[in-house]
Design a protein around this motif. Structure first.
Motif, short mmCIF file in Angstrom:
data_model
loop_
_atom_site.label_atom_id
_atom_site.label_comp_id
_atom_site.label_asym_id
_atom_site.label_seq_id
_atom_site.Cartn_x
_atom_site.Cartn_y
_atom_site.Cartn_z
N TYR A 52 51.30 49.10 28.09
CA TYR A 52 51.11 48.25 29.27
C TYR A 52 51.12 49.06 30.57
O TYR A 52 50.32 48.83 31.47
CB TYR A 52 52.19 47.17 29.29
CG TYR A 52 52.03 46.18 30.42
CD1 TYR A 52 50.80 45.54 30.62
CD2 TYR A 52 53.08 45.88 31.26
CE1 TYR A 52 50.64 44.64 31.65
CE2 TYR A 52 52.92 44.97 32.30
CZ TYR A 52 51.71 44.35 32.48
OH TYR A 52 51.55 43.47 33.51
N GLN A 56 48.17 49.40 33.42
CA GLN A 56 48.39 49.14 34.84
C GLN A 56 47.90 50.32 35.68
O GLN A 56 47.25 50.15 36.70
CB GLN A 56 49.88 48.89 35.12
CG GLN A 56 50.34 47.50 34.74
CD GLN A 56 49.54 46.41 35.44
OE1 GLN A 56 48.90 45.60 34.79
NE2 GLN A 56 49.53 46.41 36.75
N PHE A 60 44.86 50.36 38.36
CA PHE A 60 45.15 50.82 39.72
C PHE A 60 44.19 51.97 40.09
O PHE A 60 43.65 52.01 41.20
CB PHE A 60 46.61 51.27 39.82
CG PHE A 60 47.07 51.51 41.22
CD1 PHE A 60 47.02 50.51 42.17
CD2 PHE A 60 47.59 52.75 41.59
CE1 PHE A 60 47.46 50.71 43.47
CE2 PHE A 60 48.03 52.96 42.90
CZ PHE A 60 47.96 51.95 43.83
N ARG A 108 45.40 41.05 32.27
CA ARG A 108 46.42 40.98 33.33
C ARG A 108 46.20 42.07 34.38
O ARG A 108 46.30 41.84 35.57
CB ARG A 108 47.81 41.11 32.68
CG ARG A 108 49.00 41.00 33.64
CD ARG A 108 49.19 39.59 34.12
NE ARG A 108 50.33 39.49 35.03
CZ ARG A 108 50.30 39.76 36.33
NH1 ARG A 108 49.18 40.18 36.89
NH2 ARG A 108 51.38 39.62 37.10
N ILE A 111 42.84 41.41 36.62
CA ILE A 111 42.63 40.12 37.31
C ILE A 111 42.34 40.33 38.79
O ILE A 111 41.42 39.72 39.35
CB ILE A 111 43.90 39.23 37.16
CG1 ILE A 111 43.95 38.62 35.77
CG2 ILE A 111 43.93 38.11 38.21
CD1 ILE A 111 42.82 37.68 35.48
N ARG A 112 43.12 41.17 39.41
CA ARG A 112 42.96 41.37 40.87
C ARG A 112 41.55 41.81 41.22
O ARG A 112 40.97 41.39 42.21
CB ARG A 112 43.94 42.45 41.36
CG ARG A 112 45.37 42.02 41.38
CD ARG A 112 46.21 42.94 42.23
NE ARG A 112 46.21 44.31 41.73
CZ ARG A 112 45.62 45.33 42.33
NH1 ARG A 112 44.95 45.15 43.44
NH2 ARG A 112 45.69 46.54 41.83
N ARG A 115 38.80 38.99 40.32
CA ARG A 115 38.80 37.88 41.27
C ARG A 115 37.78 38.07 42.39
O ARG A 115 37.29 37.11 42.96
CB ARG A 115 40.18 37.75 41.93
CG ARG A 115 41.19 36.92 41.18
CD ARG A 115 42.48 36.84 41.99
NE ARG A 115 42.29 36.17 43.25
CZ ARG A 115 42.56 36.71 44.45
NH1 ARG A 115 43.02 37.92 44.54
NH2 ARG A 115 42.37 36.03 45.55
N GLU A 157 43.27 28.87 32.23
CA GLU A 157 44.17 29.32 33.30
C GLU A 157 43.44 30.11 34.39
O GLU A 157 43.91 30.17 35.52
CB GLU A 157 45.30 30.16 32.70
CG GLU A 157 46.21 29.33 31.80
CD GLU A 157 47.54 30.00 31.49
OE1 GLU A 157 48.36 29.35 30.85
OE2 GLU A 157 47.75 31.16 31.87
N ILE B 44 49.15 26.56 40.08
CA ILE B 44 47.99 27.44 40.16
C ILE B 44 47.89 28.08 41.54
O ILE B 44 47.46 29.23 41.68
CB ILE B 44 46.68 26.68 39.78
CG1 ILE B 44 45.51 27.65 39.62
CG2 ILE B 44 46.35 25.61 40.79
CD1 ILE B 44 45.68 28.66 38.51
N ALA B 51 48.76 36.70 43.13
CA ALA B 51 47.63 37.61 42.89
C ALA B 51 47.14 38.20 44.21
O ALA B 51 46.86 39.40 44.32
CB ALA B 51 46.49 36.87 42.18
N ASP B 55 47.44 42.14 45.50
CA ASP B 55 46.22 42.79 45.98
C ASP B 55 46.43 43.42 47.35
O ASP B 55 46.05 44.57 47.60
CB ASP B 55 45.14 41.71 46.08
CG ASP B 55 43.79 42.25 45.73
OD1 ASP B 55 43.73 43.36 45.21
OD2 ASP B 55 42.80 41.54 45.98
N SER B 58 48.56 46.47 47.15
CA SER B 58 47.80 47.60 46.63
C SER B 58 46.89 48.20 47.71
O SER B 58 46.84 49.41 47.90
CB SER B 58 46.96 47.13 45.44
OG SER B 58 46.07 48.12 45.03
N ASN B 64 51.21 49.93 43.39
CA ASN B 64 50.79 49.08 42.28
C ASN B 64 52.02 48.43 41.67
O ASN B 64 52.71 49.03 40.86
CB ASN B 64 50.08 49.95 41.24
CG ASN B 64 49.51 49.14 40.11
OD1 ASN B 64 49.16 47.98 40.29
ND2 ASN B 64 49.41 49.74 38.94
#
Lengths: 231, 98
Positions: A52, A56, A60, A108, A111-112, A115, A157, B44, B51, B55, B58, B64
């Motif tokens: 994990y 990450q 990054f 996971r 996601i950032r 998006r 989700e 949600i 999130a 972001d 970061s 991170n």
């Protein structure tokens, strides 16, 4: 598009890398070993997706050069076929880590970046061993069943982020994954398909291209099996 | 550091509001309840806020961090109960990375 592909050093993963480079996309491939492939629009990142922390760090590192990821293809995977009584529980655990937890961790981690895409996609790999409940594939099938559950629940989700999550379930394909599966067992699987032949790489790509298509914004939570698995 | 985190949370809330219906928008305050009974945010929206905040951290701080982890949920008092406690918790996570 900017595409991240895990398990990119060989087999279907490397073929996907080459395919999307040919289609003028930019690809970052992740795997423990470096693939024998170089291109100006391809970058390899060495990481173990079952770790994990490494995932990450990978996400990054990608964010430093590419703040937007359009597609995450969770291709990394492993197979092990054996009777339940001949399967070491540690082998079952390893498959769960490689097939399910890696997809979980990568989703996971990215996601950032997903998006921020106009048409964000997560594409997972499952197998016909799940709907067929194949004997001798308990550990493998169970780990992929977890991937299917991940696909469907994540679709719900992440729907509010407009991220679609789908999976492709190839029929037996001539790759390293089935190299050690006896011929008669493969034939038994093929007998359960509507179209009784091995899948080709192009068949898998066809489904992935469909999921990736910007016009597929409303396609999510779906599992498409190749070969016609009619349950 | 805590002031910086508070500024980033304010910015995250502004960005979150841009995605929300008019009657769901929230105003920044230290007491703003994030989760639980009578929370200002739906689950949600809380996930989205986290999130966005990860972001921003970061992008702006080059750090991170994963805000929601087992440790956060194992604490006796949830760090997500309010904006103020979230700011404290995130500040702690960032200081640990230094």
């Amino acid at each position: 598009m900017f595409i991240v592909i895990t398990g990119a050093s060989k087999g279907i993963g490397l073929a996907l890398v080459k395919h999307y480079i040919e289609k003028d996309h930019t690809v970052i491939g992740c795997s423990r070993t470096k693939p024998d492939f170089e291109h100006e629009r391809f970058c390899h990142y060495p990481a173990d997706v079952t770790n994990y922390e490494e995932v990450q760090e990978f996400a990054f590192a990608v964010s430093k050069t590419h703040p937007v990821v359009d597609v995450l293809i969770n291709n990394a995977g492993a197979a092990s076929m054996n009777h339940f009584m001949l399967t070491d529980p540690r082998s079952a655990e390893r498959l769960m880590r490689v097939n399910y937890l890696s997809a979980f961790a990568c989703a996971r981690g990215f996601i950032r970046l997903l998006r921020k895409s106009q048409h964000p996609r997560i594409i997972n790999f499952t197998t016909v061993a799940v709907p067929l409940n194949l004997e001798g594939e308990l550990a493998y099938g169970a780990s992929k069943a977890a991937v299917e559950s991940l696909t469907k629940v994540l679709a719900k989700e992440l729907g509010s982020f407009r991220i679609t999550v789908n999976a492709v379930g190839p029929a037996p394909t001539k790759t390293n994954l089935i190299a050690n599966v006896p011929k008669h067992k493969l034939e038994k699987i093929l007998e359960q398909q509507a179209i009784r032949c091995f899948a080709e790489f192009e068949d898998i790509v066809q489904v992935i291209d469909f999921y990736m298509d910007p016009k597929s914004d409303f396609i999510t939570g779906q599992i498409i099996y190749l070969g016609g698995i009619c349950r | 550091m805590k002031e910086t985190v508070e500024e980033l949370i304010q910015e995250a809330i502004l960005e979150l509001n841009e995605q929300m219906e008019e009657d769901r928008k929230v105003s920044y305050s230290e007491d703003l309840k994030l989760i639980g009974v009578n929370a200002a945010l739906e689950s949600i929206s809380f996930v989205t806020l986290i999130a966005i905040l990860e972001d921003l951290i970061s992008d702006r701080l080059g750090k991170n961090i994963i805000i929601v982890n087992d440790r956060a949920f194992s604490q006796e008092r949830s760090p997500f109960r309010s904006v103020g406690s979230l700011a404290e918790y995130v500040t702690g996570l960032l200081l640990e990375t230094e």
